[in-house]
Scaffold this motif. Sequence first.
Motif, mmCIF file in Angstrom:
data_model
loop_
_atom_site.group_PDB
_atom_site.id
_atom_site.type_symbol
_atom_site.label_atom_id
_atom_site.label_comp_id
_atom_site.label_asym_id
_atom_site.label_seq_id
_atom_site.Cartn_x
_atom_site.Cartn_y
_atom_site.Cartn_z
ATOM 1 N N ALA A 58 -0.393 -9.862 8.172
ATOM 2 C CA ALA A 58 -0.463 -11.052 7.310
ATOM 3 C C ALA A 58 -1.137 -12.232 8.025
ATOM 4 C CB ALA A 58 0.941 -11.440 6.853
ATOM 5 N N ASP A 59 -0.907 -12.371 9.341
ATOM 6 C CA ASP A 59 -1.528 -13.473 10.086
ATOM 7 C C ASP A 59 -3.048 -13.329 10.113
ATOM 8 O OD1 ASP A 59 0.873 -14.630 10.625
ATOM 9 O OD2 ASP A 59 1.080 -13.722 12.609
ATOM 10 N N PHE A 60 -3.508 -12.083 10.318
ATOM 11 C CA PHE A 60 -4.955 -11.861 10.318
ATOM 12 C C PHE A 60 -5.520 -12.156 8.926
ATOM 13 C CE2 PHE A 60 -8.672 -8.695 10.408
ATOM 14 C CZ PHE A 60 -9.533 -9.613 10.965
ATOM 15 N N GLN A 61 -4.818 -11.674 7.889
ATOM 16 C CA GLN A 61 -5.277 -11.918 6.512
ATOM 17 C C GLN A 61 -5.362 -13.421 6.219
ATOM 18 O OE1 GLN A 61 -6.006 -9.998 3.705
ATOM 19 N NE2 GLN A 61 -5.666 -7.943 4.502
ATOM 20 N N ALA A 62 -4.390 -14.170 6.767
ATOM 21 C CA ALA A 62 -4.368 -15.611 6.506
ATOM 22 C C ALA A 62 -5.433 -16.364 7.290
ATOM 23 C CB ALA A 62 -2.974 -16.164 6.839
ATOM 24 N N GLN A 103 -11.123 -7.775 -2.496
ATOM 25 C CA GLN A 103 -9.834 -7.455 -3.126
ATOM 26 C C GLN A 103 -9.188 -6.246 -2.459
ATOM 27 O OE1 GLN A 103 -11.010 -7.162 -7.216
ATOM 28 N NE2 GLN A 103 -11.069 -9.382 -7.454
ATOM 29 N N HIS A 104 -10.031 -5.270 -2.102
ATOM 30 C CA HIS A 104 -9.527 -4.076 -1.415
ATOM 31 C C HIS A 104 -8.888 -4.474 -0.079
ATOM 32 C CE1 HIS A 104 -9.453 0.277 -0.556
ATOM 33 N NE2 HIS A 104 -9.678 -0.085 0.681
ATOM 34 N N VAL A 105 -9.606 -5.359 0.640
ATOM 35 C CA VAL A 105 -9.094 -5.844 1.932
ATOM 36 C C VAL A 105 -7.735 -6.531 1.733
ATOM 37 C CG1 VAL A 105 -9.469 -7.654 3.674
ATOM 38 C CG2 VAL A 105 -11.309 -6.057 3.119
ATOM 39 N N ARG A 106 -7.643 -7.394 0.726
ATOM 40 C CA ARG A 106 -6.386 -8.112 0.471
ATOM 41 C C ARG A 106 -5.242 -7.145 0.142
ATOM 42 N NH1 ARG A 106 -7.302 -12.535 3.264
ATOM 43 N NH2 ARG A 106 -8.657 -14.053 2.262
ATOM 44 N N ALA A 107 -5.588 -6.048 -0.525
ATOM 45 C CA ALA A 107 -4.556 -5.082 -0.924
ATOM 46 C C ALA A 107 -4.028 -4.276 0.267
ATOM 47 C CB ALA A 107 -5.117 -4.150 -1.991
ATOM 48 N N LEU A 108 -4.722 -4.361 1.420
ATOM 49 C CA LEU A 108 -4.272 -3.619 2.597
ATOM 50 C C LEU A 108 -3.133 -4.325 3.320
ATOM 51 C CD1 LEU A 108 -7.788 -2.670 4.036
ATOM 52 C CD2 LEU A 108 -6.158 -1.090 3.012
ATOM 53 N N LYS A 109 -2.949 -5.597 3.003
ATOM 54 C CA LYS A 109 -1.895 -6.397 3.647
ATOM 55 C C LYS A 109 -0.524 -5.797 3.359
ATOM 56 C CE LYS A 109 0.005 -10.830 2.868
ATOM 57 N NZ LYS A 109 -0.207 -12.195 2.366
ATOM 58 N N LYS A 110 0.307 -5.773 4.397
ATOM 59 C CA LYS A 110 1.644 -5.183 4.204
ATOM 60 C C LYS A 110 2.660 -6.292 3.987
ATOM 61 C CE LYS A 110 1.312 -0.649 4.848
ATOM 62 N NZ LYS A 110 0.689 0.017 5.975
#
Length: 110
Positions: A58-62, A103-110
Amino acid sequence: MNPLRISIIVSALTVSSLALAADAGSNWTDKCASCHGADGQAETKMGKKLKIRSMTDADFQASFTDEQAVKAIKEGIKDPTSGKVKMKPIEGLADDEVTALVQHVRALKK
Ligand code: HEC
C-alpha cells in the motif's frame, strides 16, 4: 462467399481484436510481468536486480498518482540523481490500454 457473410466475419474480427487490445491482464503478462512479476510482487530476476517494490504494498501504491503511473508507462522512469533508466517506456500501447493497466496495477494492492 456472399458479401453479408464477409461483413459479419470482418466485424467479428474487429470486435475481437479491440477486446484483445484492451485486455490489461494480457498486456501485463506480456509487457510488465518480466520485471513486476505476474502478481506484481516483483519477485523476478529483473525485479530483484532493479529492486522494484511490490505492487501489493500500500505504501508503494500511495507513492505514485495515477497520472504518474500513466507517465511511467508512456515515458519510462529515470533515476532522478544518476539519470539511469529504471523502467523503459512501454511501446505499442493505446491510451485506453494504458488506463486499463493503471487500473490493473491498482487492483494488485493488498
Ligand atoms: C524493465 C523492467 C520494467 C518493465 C518491463 C516495467 N516496469 Fe514498471 N517499473 C520498473 C521499475 C524499476 C520501477 C521503479 C520501481 C521503484 O521505484 O521501486 C517501476 C515502476 C512502475 C510504476 C510506479 C510509477 C512511479 O512513478 O513510481 C508503475 C505504475 C509501473 N512501473 C507500471 C508498469 C507497467 C504497467 C508496466 C507494463 C506496461 C511496467 N511497469 C513495465 C521496471 C519495469
